[in-house]
Each structure stands twice: as structure tokens, then as C-alpha cells.
Write a protein that holds these residues in place. Sequence first.
Motif, mmCIF file in Angstrom:
data_model
loop_
_atom_site.group_PDB
_atom_site.id
_atom_site.type_symbol
_atom_site.label_atom_id
_atom_site.label_comp_id
_atom_site.label_asym_id
_atom_site.label_seq_id
_atom_site.Cartn_x
_atom_site.Cartn_y
_atom_site.Cartn_z
ATOM 1 N N ALA A 94 49.861 38.081 51.707
ATOM 2 C CA ALA A 94 50.128 38.257 50.241
ATOM 3 C C ALA A 94 48.865 37.540 49.514
ATOM 4 C CB ALA A 94 51.466 38.277 49.728
ATOM 5 N N ASN A 95 48.874 36.506 49.875
ATOM 6 C CA ASN A 95 47.596 35.790 49.322
ATOM 7 C C ASN A 95 46.169 36.238 49.376
ATOM 8 O OD1 ASN A 95 47.063 34.892 51.792
ATOM 9 N ND2 ASN A 95 47.875 32.558 51.407
ATOM 10 N N ALA A 96 46.078 37.125 50.256
ATOM 11 C CA ALA A 96 44.870 37.530 50.597
ATOM 12 C C ALA A 96 44.629 38.897 49.800
ATOM 13 C CB ALA A 96 44.392 37.923 52.021
ATOM 14 N N LEU A 97 45.225 39.090 48.507
ATOM 15 C CA LEU A 97 44.978 40.428 47.684
ATOM 16 C C LEU A 97 43.767 40.632 47.387
ATOM 17 C CD1 LEU A 97 46.383 43.075 46.677
ATOM 18 C CD2 LEU A 97 46.956 41.382 44.656
ATOM 19 N N LYS A 98 43.102 39.525 46.827
ATOM 20 C CA LYS A 98 41.715 39.806 46.177
ATOM 21 C C LYS A 98 40.794 40.070 47.536
ATOM 22 C CE LYS A 98 42.273 36.957 42.193
ATOM 23 N NZ LYS A 98 41.927 35.944 41.344
ATOM 24 N N ARG A 99 40.940 39.399 48.693
ATOM 25 C CA ARG A 99 40.009 39.754 49.811
ATOM 26 C C ARG A 99 40.127 41.231 50.284
ATOM 27 N NH1 ARG A 99 40.881 38.736 55.411
ATOM 28 N NH2 ARG A 99 42.790 37.413 54.903
ATOM 29 N N ALA A 100 41.393 41.727 50.313
ATOM 30 C CA ALA A 100 41.773 43.070 50.507
ATOM 31 C C ALA A 100 40.967 43.857 49.948
ATOM 32 C CB ALA A 100 43.228 43.429 50.715
ATOM 33 N N ILE A 101 41.083 43.732 48.239
ATOM 34 C CA ILE A 101 40.550 44.628 47.349
ATOM 35 C C ILE A 101 38.773 44.552 47.473
ATOM 36 C CG2 ILE A 101 39.820 44.656 44.916
ATOM 37 C CD1 ILE A 101 42.578 43.742 44.273
ATOM 38 N N SER A 102 38.242 43.486 47.992
ATOM 39 C CA SER A 102 36.594 43.305 48.289
ATOM 40 C C SER A 102 36.507 44.073 49.516
ATOM 41 C CB SER A 102 36.387 41.798 48.503
ATOM 42 O OG SER A 102 35.143 41.610 48.822
ATOM 43 N N ASP A 103 37.266 43.985 50.651
ATOM 44 C CA ASP A 103 36.928 44.655 51.878
ATOM 45 C C ASP A 103 36.959 45.975 51.680
ATOM 46 O OD1 ASP A 103 36.757 42.176 53.047
ATOM 47 O OD2 ASP A 103 38.890 42.189 54.109
ATOM 48 N N LEU A 104 37.816 46.782 50.703
ATOM 49 C CA LEU A 104 37.980 48.144 50.518
ATOM 50 C C LEU A 104 36.958 48.495 49.500
ATOM 51 C CD1 LEU A 104 41.745 48.532 50.055
ATOM 52 C CD2 LEU A 104 40.659 49.314 51.903
ATOM 53 N N GLY A 105 35.933 47.664 48.925
ATOM 54 C CA GLY A 105 34.894 48.010 48.226
ATOM 55 C C GLY A 105 35.584 48.424 46.901
ATOM 56 N N LEU A 106 36.803 48.129 46.286
ATOM 57 C CA LEU A 106 37.261 48.392 45.163
ATOM 58 C C LEU A 106 36.785 47.563 43.938
ATOM 59 C CD1 LEU A 106 39.640 50.463 44.417
ATOM 60 C CD2 LEU A 106 41.151 48.666 44.553
ATOM 61 N N VAL A 107 35.941 48.283 42.973
ATOM 62 C CA VAL A 107 35.539 47.572 41.888
ATOM 63 C C VAL A 107 36.234 48.041 40.663
ATOM 64 C CG1 VAL A 107 33.206 47.398 42.663
ATOM 65 C CG2 VAL A 107 33.717 49.507 41.444
ATOM 66 N N GLU A 108 36.157 47.147 39.634
ATOM 67 C CA GLU A 108 37.183 47.565 38.474
ATOM 68 C C GLU A 108 36.923 48.973 37.951
ATOM 69 O OE1 GLU A 108 37.572 44.484 35.323
ATOM 70 O OE2 GLU A 108 35.820 43.666 36.599
ATOM 71 N N ASP A 109 37.684 49.675 37.701
ATOM 72 C CA ASP A 109 37.821 51.034 36.934
ATOM 73 C C ASP A 109 37.197 51.256 35.627
ATOM 74 O OD1 ASP A 109 38.063 53.685 36.979
ATOM 75 O OD2 ASP A 109 40.074 53.797 36.314
ATOM 76 N N PHE A 110 37.526 50.027 34.856
ATOM 77 C CA PHE A 110 36.851 49.880 33.526
ATOM 78 C C PHE A 110 36.419 48.309 33.279
ATOM 79 C CE2 PHE A 110 37.552 48.526 29.157
ATOM 80 C CZ PHE A 110 36.843 49.473 28.444
ATOM 81 N N SER A 111 35.272 47.947 32.621
ATOM 82 C CA SER A 111 35.211 46.771 32.059
ATOM 83 C C SER A 111 34.377 46.664 30.830
ATOM 84 C CB SER A 111 34.292 45.838 33.183
ATOM 85 O OG SER A 111 33.256 46.277 33.726
ATOM 86 N N PHE A 112 34.185 45.655 30.323
ATOM 87 C CA PHE A 112 33.345 45.399 29.193
ATOM 88 C C PHE A 112 32.743 44.201 28.960
ATOM 89 C CE2 PHE A 112 37.320 44.131 27.313
ATOM 90 C CZ PHE A 112 37.025 43.126 26.410
ATOM 91 N N THR A 113 31.642 44.078 28.153
ATOM 92 C CA THR A 113 31.023 42.599 27.653
ATOM 93 C C THR A 113 30.752 42.805 26.410
ATOM 94 O OG1 THR A 113 28.743 43.388 28.228
ATOM 95 C CG2 THR A 113 30.164 42.121 30.054
ATOM 96 N N SER A 114 31.084 41.765 25.624
ATOM 97 C CA SER A 114 30.817 41.783 24.080
ATOM 98 C C SER A 114 30.479 40.307 23.802
ATOM 99 C CB SER A 114 32.074 42.133 23.479
ATOM 100 O OG SER A 114 31.983 42.169 22.086
#
Length: 547
Positions: A234-254
Motif C-alpha cells: 500500500a505504501n508503494a502507490l506512487k511507485r506503482a503509478i510511476s511504473d505504469l507511466g501514469l501521468v496527470e490527466d490534467f494539471s496547470f501552472t499559474s
Amino acid sequence: FCASAAHGYGQVVVHSEAATAYPPSGIFVETPASIRELVNANFCTGINNHWMHVFLHQPWQRAEPGLTWSWGLQFQRNNTWFEKLGGWSAYVARSQYLLRQGLPVVDIVCFIGEAVPTAAGPSGSVKELNSLPAGIDYDVCNAEIILTRMSVKNGRIVLPDGMSYALLYVPPKVEAMRPEVLRKIRDLVRDGATVVGNRPTASPSLQNYPACDAEVKHLADEIWDGKIGRVYPANALKRAISDLGLVEDFSFTSANSDALIEYYHRRTADADIYFVANRRAVAVEAACTFRVDGRLPELWHPDTGRIEPAGAYEIKNGRTTLPLRFDPHDAMFVVFRKPASEQVMRGKDWLELKPVQEVTGPWQVRFDPKRGGSSEPVTFEKLQDWSKHDDPGIRYYSGAATYLCRFQIANRKPQIFLDLGEVREVAEVKVNGTNLGILWKTPSRVDITEAVRTGENALEIEVVNLWVNRMIGDERMYPDDIEWIPQAMGEWKGFGMKRLPDWFADWDAGRGKRPTGRIVFSTTKFFSAKDALVPSGLIGPVKLLSD
């Protein structure tokens, strides 16, 4: 979580009791613009059908605002702005239509477990998901969806209706799991699904106890030994997201560090549809990035129905970025449905308007005598807040008033906008007899190019304020003619009508006279003579703008 349930069970329409207000909100102080912000917030969570709370039946002919309730939004036909809701209604209808197209795009599905009760809120089983970037969206699901609706295709968890997820997340608080649920998760992993979570230690059920706990342990060992597929703690959620190549569906800078822009994404067979909303009460410019490649971004404006291709965008690394400008609490759809013939990053996707001249008046203003206004037009040499006027009939006025004036244009520009400045709260505009629609949100601005002409022009603006000032004015100027009993809702203290007064039936039928000069008739007393008046009317300044 309503939206999650709809996604999980293949339902398109997600209903919500909407804009329910706890006093002192809701007591005739809300406007179409403020309601829109609540609606936008719901759109960003997946709600696509709003039932306004409350809409009260109004059986009486003369009693305004009539039946009221201390809890809820006063969304009813006797509210001052109700007849001017056309623009707001079109905004909601267009948005809800688009938000029912295709399927939602959601990255993670979170199993909330089988404990009773289930705490699935931000502080419950999904709190770890709230630490992820806002552009990684998630649904929650129950055991039934896992058991009866989940399968795997091309490494993604799919549902019968076409909904799909990149991974299944089991949060740390889910420590127990029935054997049949765990068997299904094992099968999903064998078929190529990615699972993130800690191994369960027992079954939450006494069915087949104690053998059920032994089976859970055996299945957990089989799944979490890493031999049958991709399983992360469970504590490796961010690593799993990275391994899957999952990038943010939406982001912004302002440049605005306090900017808050939220989104919701649906996908059809040939289009990606993003609803994007500025959740702050200030205008903001932002570079918005979408997880879409090779398609032209179009801006669809639900307030006007206008559709226009983006004038500036960049496609890079499988994502599309474009600069957007949002008015206060503004929202739009960014739709990708056509191939992009080129990558363009120049200019801006909005007009930079500059003042051309000010419309200074004088203004003839017509008030409704039935609402306490003068029977003759009143001249305003310059615009002013009604609540600060010397005449009580204007200071305490609630309802619609019409402003008339004429203005000259020496040189007509190719495109001209009329900006009303500060309007409290809704305005309907006519130029040279052409109705240009209802302005109900900030900025109060409309394109008048087709209606205006060189030389003299006639301007007519009907403005509607709130019931608040008339309610306070009645309290200040006239004795009571209704028997009240104390009524409280939390910290709010008011009064409810004990019974209909004896004079009411004849007065409502037009056969009698109200014993005082009061204009407002409400079954709840929301305000006292000590309460402060609210700004009202056309305050301006009124200007002509051009690019």
C-alpha cells in the motif's frame, strides 16, 4: 462517492440534491452566480443532474415571496431573479448534456472494504489517495463490483459498460477480506491487473469460520509472493503509478499562487471532453495541460454556446498545453475531437479588451410601484447604489427596475462590447431595441457589435436585485401584522409564522387591504430592522470596450 457508484454500475446520470443552504446562507441572499459556483463544484466531482433544494410550491396570488423555509436555497418562482434564470438554466443544461457523453476517465479504483460501517471519506479509507496530484483521479468501489463486474483487458481493469482503470488500490485500513473477494483479486492479477495494497489477515465474516481465515492467509500468500503478477504494498502507490507511466490527466501552472482550477474528464469514441473550472472569485490566467495527444483543442463556452478553436497550444510528450483565462468562478469545456494539423503556441486564447468610452447618462430609471417604487420615472444623473439613496422607495426597493439612456458613438469599432461594471444582481440588456440577453455573472459584459451603430444609440437595461432590502425596509418602516414564533437553525435566529393572519384570505383574493404598508409576505422572518442593507442596482461604471 455517488459518482463512483454510477461509474461502477454503468449509470450515466448522477443526481444530486444541489445548493442546499444552511442559514444565514440561502435566505434570499444567493444569486444565480453564487449558485453556479456550487454547481461547478459538483460538475468537477461527476454530478451531472442537479435537483435544487428547495423548490416550494407557491399557491397564493399576491403573497411574495410567499412560502419559505429556513433551511435550503430559496429557488422558487417568487424569488426576484427567477424570471431571469434563462442564461443560468442554459449554462447548466449545456454542461449537463456534455457531462453525460461517453465514459468518465478515471485512473484508480479503490476498494473501500467490507467493514460496517465503512468510512470512505477524506479521513477514512481513501485518505492516502488525496495526497496524490489532483490530476490522478479515483473512484471507490464495493465488493460486489469486484466480484461481478471486473475483468482485465490489455492490463487495465475493465467493467462491462466500458469503464476502465489503471490499477486497483486496497488502502491500509482494509485489513480483512472475504475469501471469494480475494480469489477474484487473485484472478485479476493473473490476468494482468495491477494491485496496490497490503495483504489481508482474516475474513470480516464468520461464514465457514475458522477455515475462512486460513483460506484468506493462503490466498494472500499466493498473491503477494510476487509470482503471479504486479502487486505492490500500500505504501508503494506512487511507485506503482510511476511504473505504469501514469501521468496527470490534467494539471496547470499559474502566476497566481492561490489559483485553484479543477476538472472532470469524459471520453467518447471520437472526443475527449474536459470540464475545467476556476474555483476562486478572482480572474486567473493559467497554462493548462491535458493528457491528450495529436488533437486540436476547442473551447466550448456553456454560458453562450460559443465554440471556437484554441488559438494557441503546444503538443509535447503526449500532452497538450494551452493558455487559458478564467473570469471569477468561470468554467469552460476544452474538447479534443479533430486532428491537429500543426502545433501552435503563439498569442492568447482570449481578447484583450480596452475601454473606448464611458456611458455616463443621465439615466431614467423606472421602478415598480407595487414593490414600493415611484409611479414616475426617476432621473439618476450618475449611477448609484439603491441602498444608499435618500428615497426610501429606492433604498428599500426589491425587484426589477429599468434604466434608459442614450449615448453617441463617433467611430464604430469592428467589435464592441458593453461592460456594465458592478451589477447587483442580474441585468437584461437591449441596444436599439435588440435584446442581447441576460447578464447574471461577473463580468457583466455582452457583445453589442451587431446592435450598435455610429451616432446615437438607445440603451435599456433591466436590473433585478434581491429581496433582502425590502424585507429589512418593511421591518424598519411598518409595524408587524403577523404573529411570529422564534425559530432557530444553528447560530441563525429568526422567526416562523405561527398561523396565517385573519386578514390574509381577503387580501390575497383582492377583496381586502393589508393592515400595514408592508410589501413582503413571507412565512419566515429572515431579517430584522438592525440588519445591514445589501448593494443593489446598476452601480457601474458602464463602458464600451474593444480589442
